[in-house]
Design a protein around this motif. Structure first.
Motif, short mmCIF file in Angstrom:
data_model
loop_
_atom_site.label_atom_id
_atom_site.label_comp_id
_atom_site.label_asym_id
_atom_site.label_seq_id
_atom_site.Cartn_x
_atom_site.Cartn_y
_atom_site.Cartn_z
N LEU A 58 0.82 -1.19 0.00
CA LEU A 58 0.00 0.00 0.00
C LEU A 58 0.87 1.25 0.00
O LEU A 58 0.58 2.22 -0.71
CB LEU A 58 -0.94 -0.02 1.20
N ALA A 59 1.93 1.24 0.80
CA ALA A 59 2.82 2.41 0.88
C ALA A 59 3.46 2.71 -0.47
O ALA A 59 3.49 3.87 -0.92
CB ALA A 59 3.89 2.18 1.95
N ARG A 60 3.97 1.68 -1.10
CA ARG A 60 4.62 1.88 -2.40
C ARG A 60 3.62 2.33 -3.46
O ARG A 60 3.93 3.19 -4.30
CB ARG A 60 5.30 0.58 -2.83
N TRP A 61 2.42 1.77 -3.42
CA TRP A 61 1.40 2.11 -4.40
C TRP A 61 0.93 3.55 -4.19
O TRP A 61 0.71 4.29 -5.15
CB TRP A 61 0.24 1.13 -4.31
N ALA A 62 0.75 3.94 -2.93
CA ALA A 62 0.35 5.32 -2.64
C ALA A 62 1.40 6.31 -3.13
O ALA A 62 1.08 7.36 -3.70
CB ALA A 62 0.12 5.48 -1.14
N LYS A 63 2.66 5.97 -2.93
CA LYS A 63 3.76 6.82 -3.42
C LYS A 63 3.72 6.92 -4.94
O LYS A 63 3.87 8.02 -5.51
CB LYS A 63 5.09 6.23 -2.95
N ALA A 64 3.49 5.80 -5.61
CA ALA A 64 3.44 5.80 -7.08
C ALA A 64 2.26 6.62 -7.59
O ALA A 64 2.32 7.14 -8.72
CB ALA A 64 3.35 4.36 -7.59
N SER A 76 13.94 3.68 1.60
CA SER A 76 14.28 3.73 0.19
C SER A 76 13.06 3.71 -0.72
O SER A 76 13.18 3.90 -1.92
CB SER A 76 15.20 2.56 -0.17
N ALA A 77 11.88 3.49 -0.14
CA ALA A 77 10.67 3.31 -0.95
C ALA A 77 9.64 4.42 -0.78
O ALA A 77 8.81 4.61 -1.67
CB ALA A 77 10.02 1.97 -0.61
N ILE A 78 9.68 5.13 0.35
CA ILE A 78 8.66 6.14 0.62
C ILE A 78 9.34 7.45 1.02
O ILE A 78 10.57 7.56 1.03
CB ILE A 78 7.68 5.67 1.71
N ASP A 79 8.54 8.44 1.38
CA ASP A 79 9.10 9.76 1.67
C ASP A 79 9.70 9.86 3.07
O ASP A 79 10.75 10.48 3.26
CB ASP A 79 8.00 10.83 1.52
N HIS A 80 9.04 9.28 4.06
CA HIS A 80 9.49 9.41 5.45
C HIS A 80 9.23 8.09 6.18
O HIS A 80 8.10 7.59 6.18
CB HIS A 80 8.74 10.53 6.18
N ALA A 81 10.27 7.53 6.80
CA ALA A 81 10.15 6.30 7.57
C ALA A 81 10.41 6.62 9.03
O ALA A 81 11.48 7.15 9.37
CB ALA A 81 11.13 5.25 7.06
N TYR A 127 2.35 -4.98 -10.16
CA TYR A 127 3.50 -5.87 -9.96
C TYR A 127 4.42 -5.83 -11.17
O TYR A 127 5.65 -5.70 -11.03
CB TYR A 127 3.01 -7.30 -9.72
N ARG A 128 3.86 -5.93 -12.37
CA ARG A 128 4.68 -5.94 -13.58
C ARG A 128 5.48 -4.65 -13.74
O ARG A 128 6.61 -4.66 -14.21
CB ARG A 128 3.79 -6.14 -14.81
N PHE A 144 5.54 -2.51 -6.68
CA PHE A 144 5.69 -3.18 -5.40
C PHE A 144 7.14 -3.45 -5.02
O PHE A 144 7.41 -4.02 -3.96
CB PHE A 144 4.91 -4.50 -5.39
N GLY A 145 8.07 -3.06 -5.88
CA GLY A 145 9.46 -3.36 -5.61
C GLY A 145 9.74 -4.84 -5.81
O GLY A 145 9.02 -5.54 -6.54
#
Length: 317
Positions: free
Chosen positions: A155-161, A181-186, A279-280, A284-285
């Motif tokens: 969900l986090a990666r998809w929201a970022k995309a 490495s995948a989102i704005d703030h961890a 996914y393709r 999702f990394g």
């Protein structure tokens, strides 16, 4: 014989027993499916513990991918030998099963059974979070409590995309590093000043919070969401949250939850295609799946409880 994992009473992973079943021919409207891969989801452990009561004895699991071996009367659109998948259809921890045609979705030839088992239900839950529970818009700021969980990560990666500003929490330095490495703030989920850290990023509060943790993070969730914002409760790994409904109402905070299936009504085909497409495209990394033999389902549940694995868990019959 047909190897099946079953529990006759609620309890810890030790209640999962390996049994041999006979499986007959499909009834009208059913197919007999031979599993190639079985997805393991957090909700499987909740059924086993009795958090969500089910009739006993019961076969855990709600997701699988396999080959159609036989079809019952009235089954159309599905051929013997075809590979299909399903989600939210209880009873998947078994080599073969009978399942109603209505639960099945086609599986693309370019995706392996393990990949589909790793992403389908979790990806559909993420899709529902972005399109059903809440319609996320580009430019909005979101907080994902438990962004290192299997669904939270997708969900986090998809929201970022999709153009959102994404703040995610995780419970260990290793998971935080992967998130960063995948989102704005961890941010660490157990930080005593978590809400203050969120407010430094979003001074007026975030537009929406996706909750996968529950009780342990909910106070920070309430303090982090803006007045008029939304809290989406999808999971509660630490237990059901306690909160003041009247206080949320005064701030016009909308809470939404319930089964994922309710937010897919009439849109299953659209959502499934969107998951496979994401996914393709690499949204999702690198999707990793930890493999267990079907007979080792209890170990998979133990590893979930101890939070020893990240990513998806898949049983191989």
């Amino acid at each position: 014989m047909n190897t099946t994992v079953r529990f006759h009473q609620y309890g810890d992973p030790s209640v999962l027993q390996i049994e041999d079943d006979a499986i007959g021919s499909p009834n009208a409207g059913e197919v007999r499916l031979r599993h190639e891969a079985i997805g393991v989801n957090f909700i499987d452990t909740a059924f086993r513990q009795g958090i969500f009561p089910v009739p006993l004895p019961s076969v855990p699991g709600v997701e699988g991918v396999g080959i159609v071996e036989a079809t019952g009367a009235g089954v159309t659109g599905i051929e013997i030998g075809q590979r299909v998948a399903y989600f939210l259809a209880p009873g998947s921890y078994t080599q073969q099963r009978l399942i109603a045609l209505e639960h099945l979705v086609p599986v693309p030839d370019d995706l392996s059974a393990e990949t589909v088992a790793a992403v389908l239900t979790k990806g559909l839950t993420a899709w529902a979070g972005l399109n059903g529970y809440y319609a996320l818009q580009a430019g909005q700021t979101v907080l994902i409590q438990g962004a290192s969980s299997s669904v939270g990560n997708l969900l986090a990666r998809w929201a970022k995309a999709r153009g959102a500003i994404v703040i995610g929490t995780a419970g260990s330095p290793e998971k935080l590093a992967a998130l960063a490495s995948a989102i704005d703030h961890a941010l660490p989920s157990d930080a005593p000043d978590l809400a203050a850290q969120v407010k430094r990023i979003a001074p007026h509060g975030v537009d929406v919070v996706y909750e996968f943790v529950g009780k342990a993070t909910f106070a920070a969730t309430v303090a982090s969401v803006r007045d008029g914002g939304t809290i989406v409760t999808i999971g509660a790994a630490s237990g059901a949250p306690e909160f003041d409904k009247a206080a949320l109402a005064r701030r016009r905070i909308h809470m939404v939850g319930g089964p994922m299936a309710n937010h897919l009504q009439g849109r299953v085909g659209e959502a499934t295609e969107a998951v496979f497409d994401a996914y393709r495209r690499g949204v999702f990394g690198a999707v990793t799946a930890t493999r267990y033999a079907l007979k080792d389902a209890a170990q998979a549940h133990t590893d979930i409880a101890r939070r020893q694995k990240s990513g998806s868990l898949v049983l191989i019959p």
